[in-house]
Design a protein around this motif. Structure first.
Motif, short mmCIF file in Angstrom:
data_model
loop_
_atom_site.label_atom_id
_atom_site.label_comp_id
_atom_site.label_asym_id
_atom_site.label_seq_id
_atom_site.Cartn_x
_atom_site.Cartn_y
_atom_site.Cartn_z
N TYR A 138 54.99 7.80 4.59
CA TYR A 138 55.57 6.46 4.74
C TYR A 138 55.34 5.89 6.12
CZ TYR A 138 57.37 8.26 0.45
OH TYR A 138 57.43 8.84 -0.80
N TYR A 141 52.30 3.14 6.28
CA TYR A 141 52.31 1.75 5.84
C TYR A 141 52.15 0.80 7.02
CZ TYR A 141 53.89 2.58 1.01
OH TYR A 141 53.97 2.95 -0.32
N TYR A 166 66.69 7.10 0.25
CA TYR A 166 65.56 7.49 -0.58
C TYR A 166 66.09 7.99 -1.92
CZ TYR A 166 60.79 9.11 -1.60
OH TYR A 166 59.54 9.28 -2.15
N ASN A 262 61.49 6.28 -6.37
CA ASN A 262 61.01 6.38 -4.99
C ASN A 262 61.35 5.13 -4.18
OD1 ASN A 262 59.45 9.03 -4.99
ND2 ASN A 262 58.54 7.96 -6.74
N ARG A 265 64.00 2.96 1.62
CA ARG A 265 64.30 1.72 2.33
C ARG A 265 64.89 2.04 3.70
NH1 ARG A 265 68.57 -3.00 0.25
NH2 ARG A 265 68.07 -4.57 1.85
N GLN A 278 61.22 -1.97 2.73
CA GLN A 278 61.39 -1.09 1.58
C GLN A 278 60.07 -0.94 0.84
OE1 GLN A 278 64.03 -2.90 -1.48
NE2 GLN A 278 64.17 -4.64 -0.08
N GLN A 279 59.88 0.28 0.30
CA GLN A 279 58.60 0.60 -0.33
C GLN A 279 58.33 -0.23 -1.58
OE1 GLN A 279 56.06 4.53 -1.04
NE2 GLN A 279 57.91 4.56 -2.26
N HIS A 280 59.35 -0.69 -2.27
CA HIS A 280 59.11 -1.49 -3.47
C HIS A 280 58.47 -2.84 -3.14
CE1 HIS A 280 61.92 0.69 -6.53
NE2 HIS A 280 60.99 1.46 -6.03
N PRO A 282 56.22 -3.32 -0.06
CA PRO A 282 55.74 -2.77 1.22
C PRO A 282 55.01 -3.76 2.10
CG PRO A 282 54.31 -2.07 -0.57
CD PRO A 282 55.48 -2.75 -1.21
N TYR A 322 50.95 2.89 -1.62
CA TYR A 322 51.14 4.30 -1.31
C TYR A 322 49.83 5.00 -1.00
CZ TYR A 322 52.73 9.14 -2.18
OH TYR A 322 53.01 10.48 -2.11
#
Length: 385
Positions: A138, A141, A166, A262, A265, A278-280, A282, A322
């Motif tokens: 992570y 990113y 997470y 997953n 955040r 947050q990864q959702h 990115p 990802y």
């Protein structure tokens, strides 16, 4: 530009993370997979290597044979580094064998089965002078790197509060009782170590918080639980954190948060402003202020830093996800290997790669989290190593 040659241990047919590593390594055309020991089952390793179109002579029955055989090859043919994508209990022995044979190592996390092994690994890395990297994905990113740089530049002021979470839901039921090999080894202490949830994803959350803020966790209070009956390792955990600048934090990691995917955040609040990633989503970094409107920063925009842009591949509006973040770790590590081969210092992008100190700190975090949860004492100081 020198093509960097990679070997792989683990990641054979049926494995999840091995394919992710290979895609990431190949994404920029700088790294070539040249050999591997893909399974402890020799026939399975052979089939896996054939499926990857490797020469039969470069597909090995086990990692020890691989290290010995590769070391005998001419310098222009042998691998430069090995990627370790096995269950946790093999991370240390494979890394040790590679380093003692003269090869650099890039390992999946956590670095080892225990903190003791991580400390021994650091001694070996330092004594050999070889490179060691860890895939804390992570941190790869682009907008995570931008967040780190903005905080380092003082834009948020003095950091006061850090909230990192997470949640996953894939272990909400007893998946390990069926044919789910990924669940089975992660919940087996002999293969995973003393923690499932904290060792698998909680350590990612802790690393992300420290990487972005530039702060270190100084102490923590932890409550870990195995919610599914019969489990020997935790599947959920909550923590209160204290950082070395006086900031306070909250960390939540869970694998029984039903329906979550997953959803890592990070939110950081200083006395001048806050940020949210947050990864959702990115490609977006939110900056929040008390005296002006909230700002939305987007990947690939010209106002971003040179480091952020160097880790960005696609035009604005195209997701940097990802696989690209994973690839940024590989490109950085390959840059370190290439710089070593050329006898020069690595550039800023290559230097920005998790290393052996991150490996030790991650294992210290996992062991401290478990010890704190088992104790009636509230606060536990992070050990200095």
């Amino acid at each position: 530009m020198t093509e960097i040659r990679m070997g792989m241990v683990g990641g054979g047919e049926g494995a999840f993370i091995g394919a992710i590593h290979r895609i990431a390594a190949s994404l920029d055309g700088q790294i070539k997979l040249v050999c591997g020991a893909f399974s402890s089952d020799a026939e399975k390793s052979r089939r896996s290597g054939a499926g990857l179109h490797l020469p039969p002579g470069r597909v090995y029955s086990d990692y020890r044979e691989m290290m010995q055989a590769e070391a005998r090859l001419p310098a222009g043919e042998r691998m430069h580094f090995v990627a370790i994508v096995t269950p946790n209990h093999l991370h240390f022995p494979v890394a040790e064998a590679a380093l003692r044979a003269g090869f650099h190592v890039l390992s999946d996390k956590p670095a080892t089965l225990s903190l003791q092994e991580a400390l021994r690994l650091r001694e070996i890395v330092n004594s050999t002078g070889l490179l060691y990297g860890l895939t804390y994905t992570y941190t790869g990113y682009p907008m995570v790197k931008e967040a780190r740089l903005r905080i380092a530049a003082g834009q948020l002021g003095n950091v006061r509060k850090v909230v990192v979470e997470y949640p996953q839901g894939w272990l909400a039921r007893a998946e390990e009782d069926g044919d789910n090999k990924q669940a089975a080894w992660r919940l087996d202490p002999a293969q995973a170590g003393i923690s499932c949830c904290m060792g698998d994803i909680g350590v990612h959350a802790a690393n992300l918080a420290e990487y972005v803020t530039g702060l270190k966790i100084s102490s923590l209070c932890a409550d870990l639980t195995a919610f599914v009956p019969g489990r020997k390792l935790d599947d959920d955990g909550s923590m209160l954190l204290r950082f070395d600048n006086g900031a306070k934090g909250v960390l939540m990691a869970s694998q029984i948060s039903t329906g979550e995917e997953n959803a890592i955040r990070l939110r950081v609040y200083g006395d001048k402003g806050g940020l949210d990633w947050q990864q959702h989503e990115p490609n977006t970094l939110w900056l929040r202020w008390s005296d002006r409107p909230t700002e939305m920063l987007r990947t690939a925009a010209p106002y971003l830093s040179a480091l952020t842009l160097s880790n960005t591949r696609t035009p604005g509006g195209h997701p940097e996800g990802y696989l690209e973040a994973f690839a940024n770790i590989y490109v950085a590590f390959a840059g370190q290997v290439r710089a070593r081969e050329d006898g020069v210092a690595p550039d800023d992008r290559s230097a920005d790669c998790p290393g052996i100190e991150d490996a030790v700190r991650g294992m210290a975090f996992i062991e401290l989290a478990v010890a704190a949860s088992d104790s009636e004492q509230k606060w536990h100081s992070f050990p200095g190593y």
